[in-house]
Motif scaffolding. Structure first.
Motif, PDB file in Angstrom:
ATOM      1  N   GLU A 182       1.120  -1.397   0.266  1.00 19.79           N
ATOM      2  CA  GLU A 182       0.191  -0.062  -0.016  1.00 19.79           C
ATOM      3  C   GLU A 182       0.795   1.122   0.245  1.00 19.79           C
ATOM      4  O   GLU A 182       2.375   0.954   0.301  1.00 19.79           O
ATOM      5  N   THR A 236       0.835   4.999   1.432  1.00 21.51           N
ATOM      6  CA  THR A 236       0.533   6.040   3.088  1.00 21.51           C
ATOM      7  C   THR A 236       0.789   7.039   2.966  1.00 21.51           C
ATOM      8  O   THR A 236       2.132   7.661   2.131  1.00 21.51           O
ATOM      9  N   THR A 237       0.709   7.976   4.040  1.00 24.96           N
ATOM     10  CA  THR A 237       1.674   9.201   4.136  1.00 24.96           C
ATOM     11  C   THR A 237       1.574   8.570   5.711  1.00 24.96           C
ATOM     12  O   THR A 237       1.166   8.979   6.229  1.00 24.96           O
ATOM     13  N   TYR A 264       2.829   1.584  13.129  1.00 26.85           N
ATOM     14  CA  TYR A 264       1.689   2.134  12.238  1.00 26.85           C
ATOM     15  C   TYR A 264       0.602   0.605  11.862  1.00 26.85           C
ATOM     16  O   TYR A 264       1.142  -0.778  11.741  1.00 26.85           O
TER      17      TYR A 264
END
Length: 674
Positions: free
Chosen positions: A565, A567-568, A585
């Motif tokens: 994936e 994400t930030t 995370y």
């Protein structure tokens, strides 16, 4: 007439016939009364005889002629099919396979005349066959050396002596003042390996490396060199007290106990112990190598589809030329969309042309399992499924060796002996499963056995002994982390490594090969119930879907099948643990890697509050890669960096983008090593 133009066809068709013969012989072992299978073997021998005669391969033709004559007697009822005859037919198969391999490599059938096997076939026709003659029994006469060798080493020695190579027994005694015995032994073995092939070691090479020996060790070597050259090489090494080099040819005579002509199976296929030395010997004076190419048999419907797509390309080319003259922007846009659809279809069609059934690899294993089970005194069934699963031809060429390692390990160290299985409440007959199936853009191959499984505690203990982990690490690591220790070079949990395999020996080769193909290896272990090795490979190695990203001024491509994936994350959530950056995370610890640091590129994200993170995976492991910008998904063509740049860390290759610039392809597997 120049027959070389037909050489590729001859080799391809011969291989197909031999593949069929191998499968039929394996089936006949279970049902010797099945006349249809006997007729099929007869037909194959007859076809090979005609083909080889036409091509001028007289020795091959003579062997198949004798096979045909012997089989005719069985078909007519004058001889009764038996396990002895089947074993003799297996010898013939091995000999035919050698011929085809030699022809493929040199264009000639070599100097081998197969006289021994031809004589056995003649004796079969004249005298029938005594079941005892097919047993491989040996006696050793004049054995002054007092060493015990198994049947496999006997076979290698005999093969070498037949090829006019030298076989020596070498005993090395180190100086009693030698401080680092294993290091000195390593130098000795390394020096010998430059001149010889080591086929036997007492104690084992692993024990020598781990310094589990006194002051002396014994080796049996095969070489083109004479004993004086070996002695001179060894005498140049210090801290050696005594060197004994004895010719096995002078001290041994290996012969059949029954004093008849049926002897050991000389085929050393898949073992490769003397291949390098023997090959170099036989190459002397060899004629110029005939040119043979790799071929793929393609269904005519696929070629018709390919032709139709090329026809459409020609049509769209003409349409674009007409639009260029008229200057119609809307028509140009439509034409480009149409062209994109055609090129996508063309790509799919070309990929299908390159695809071949994995059956090509699987078909070699029933014979291998049969032979290994016989050697080890085990009863093992091989169950195969998914042979029709298609993969890229390049993958087919590379996947064979890793599967050989895994199947051998399953047979030798996974599946227990029959009496042990009965005591554990299991059926006497062990099972090895070889399964292939497509999974999205990947192909999955599973090698599963119903043996005793991997002893996790034993693996951890071995890891501590070898210094790979500490006692504290062993107490907190989970089973999957412990099993990963098996993929370290030379790692083995068995006390005595056999000539067939050792649990862990070869698994580092499996891992390296699979990862070089862009795949991963996973292990599912159930102690007492069995082990499953899962190999996940890309369908093709040529064209892949990738995510293009920026790091500083440079563009890079990350294969899409490795991305979990995107994400930030906030910069202030990153913490340092043992000098490594991590972030919490989704309630899990995620290692963070800065691609700019790994690739030594100036990045633009240094002063940002939020980072773009691409989360990549390898099996169950994940890691987050910080990048500057995301460009988008794109289909890319993989280009090799060449042999001089093949070892560049973290880079798997390169691709040329639409504007002509080059983007390097990131090897995400390298982030998880070590």
């Amino acid at each position: 007439m120049d027959m070389n133009q037909y050489l590729d066809i001859f080799i391809e068709e011969s291989k197909e016939h031999l593949q069929s013969m191998n499968q039929i012989l394996l089936q006949m072992e279970n049902d010797t009364e099945e006349i249809s299978k006997l007729n099929e073997i007869f037909r194959i021998a007859h076809t090979l005889k005609g083909m080889s005669s036409t091509m001028g391969y007289n020795n091959l033709a003579q062997l198949t002629h004798e096979m045909e004559s012997a089989l005719h007697l069985v078909r007519s009822g004058e001889l009764k099919m038996s396990s002895g005859i089947i074993d003799l037919l297996f010898l013939c198969f091995d000999e035919l396979d050698k011929y085809i391999t030699e022809i493929e490599g040199s264009g000639t059938e070599g100097e081998n005349t197969s006289q021994e096997i031809v004589k056995k076939l003649e004796d079969l026709r004249l005298n029938g066959i005594n079941e005892r003659t097919v047993e491989t029994k040996y006696s050793i006469e004049n054995n002054k050396l007092g060493i015990e060798l198994n049947e496999y080493v006997h076979s290698v020695i005999k093969k070498a002596l037949q090829q006019e190579l030298n076989a020596y027994f070498v005993k090395i005694t180190l100086d009693s003042k030698c401080m680092l015995k294993s290091a000195r032994a390593y130098i000795i073995i390394n020096s010998l390996e430059k001149l010889t092939e080591i086929v036997h070691s007492n104690p084992s090479i692993e024990d020598i490396e781990d310094e589990r020996f006194d002051l002396s060790f014994e080796l049996i070597v095969i070489t083109k060199s004479d004993n004086k050259i070996l002695e001179r090489e060894l005498k140049s090494i210090s801290e050696i007290e005594n060197i004994e080099i004895t010719s096995l040819e002078e001290n041994y005579s290996i012969k059949n106990v029954e004093n008849n002509d049926i002897s050991i199976n000389d085929s050393l296929e898949d073992d490769g112990v003397t291949e390098n030395v023997i090959a170099s010997k036989s190459d002397e004076g060899k004629s110029k190598k005939a040119k043979t190419g790799k071929t793929v048999r393609v269904d005519i419907d696929r070629l018709d589809n390919l032709m139709n797509l090329v026809s459409e390309l020609i049509i769209i080319k003409t349409r674009l030329e007409d639009i260029d003259d008229s200057g119609n922007g809307q028509s140009m846009h439509e034409a480009i969309e149409y062209l994109e659809r055609i090129t996508t279809s063309l790509h799919d069609a070309v990929m299908k042309v390159r695809m071949v059934p994995i059956e090509r690899v699987f078909n070699r294993f029933p014979r291998m399992v049969r032979d290994l089970a016989k050697d080890l005194g085990k009863e093992i069934s091989l169950i195969m499924s998914g042979e029709e699963t298609e993969v890229d031809r390049t993958v087919i060429d590379e996947i064979g060796d890793p599967l050989i390692h895994l199947i051998r390990n399953s047979i030798d160290h996974g599946v227990e002996e029959p009496e042990v299985r009965l005591m554990a409440g299991k059926p006497k007959n062990g099972t090895v499963k070889l399964i292939a199936y497509p999974d999205g853009n990947s192909v999955v191959i599973e090698v599963e056995d119903d043996g005793k499984g991997i002893d996790i505690e034993k693996v951890k203990a071995k890891g501590i002994e070898r210094g790979l982990i500490t006692l504290q690490q062993s107490q907190i690591m989970d089973d999957s982390e412990a099993i990963n220790l098996l993929f370290n070079p030379g790692f083995s949990t068995v006390n005595k490594i056999t000539d067939i395999s050792g649990r862990g020996v070869g698994l580092d080769v499996v891992k390296t090969k699979i990862e070089s193909l862009g795949g991963v290896v996973e292990v599912d272990n159930r102690k007492g119930e069995g082990t499953k090795f899962i190999i996940r490979l890309p369908l093709t190695l040529a064209i892949i879907q990738a995510l293009l990203i920026n790091v500083g001024p440079e563009k890079y491509a990350i294969p899409l099948n490795t991305i979990k994936e995107i994400t930030t994350i906030s910069a202030d959530t990153i913490r340092k643990v043992q000098n490594n950056e991590v972030v919490l995370y989704r309630n899990n610890t995620l290692p963070i890697l800065r691609l700019s640091n790994l690739l030594q590129v100036d990045a633009n994200h240094q002063d940002s509050d939020d980072y773009i993170v691409v989360i990549v995976k390898k099996g169950e492991k994940t890691a987050g890669i910080i990048v500057d910008h995301l460009i988008g998904q794109q289909e890319i063509v993989i280009k090799s960096l060449g042999k001089y740049l093949s070892n560049v860390k973290a880079i798997a290759g390169a691709t040329i983008l639409g504007n002509g610039s080059v983007a390097l392809i990131v090897d995400t597997n390298s982030f998880f090593r070590g």
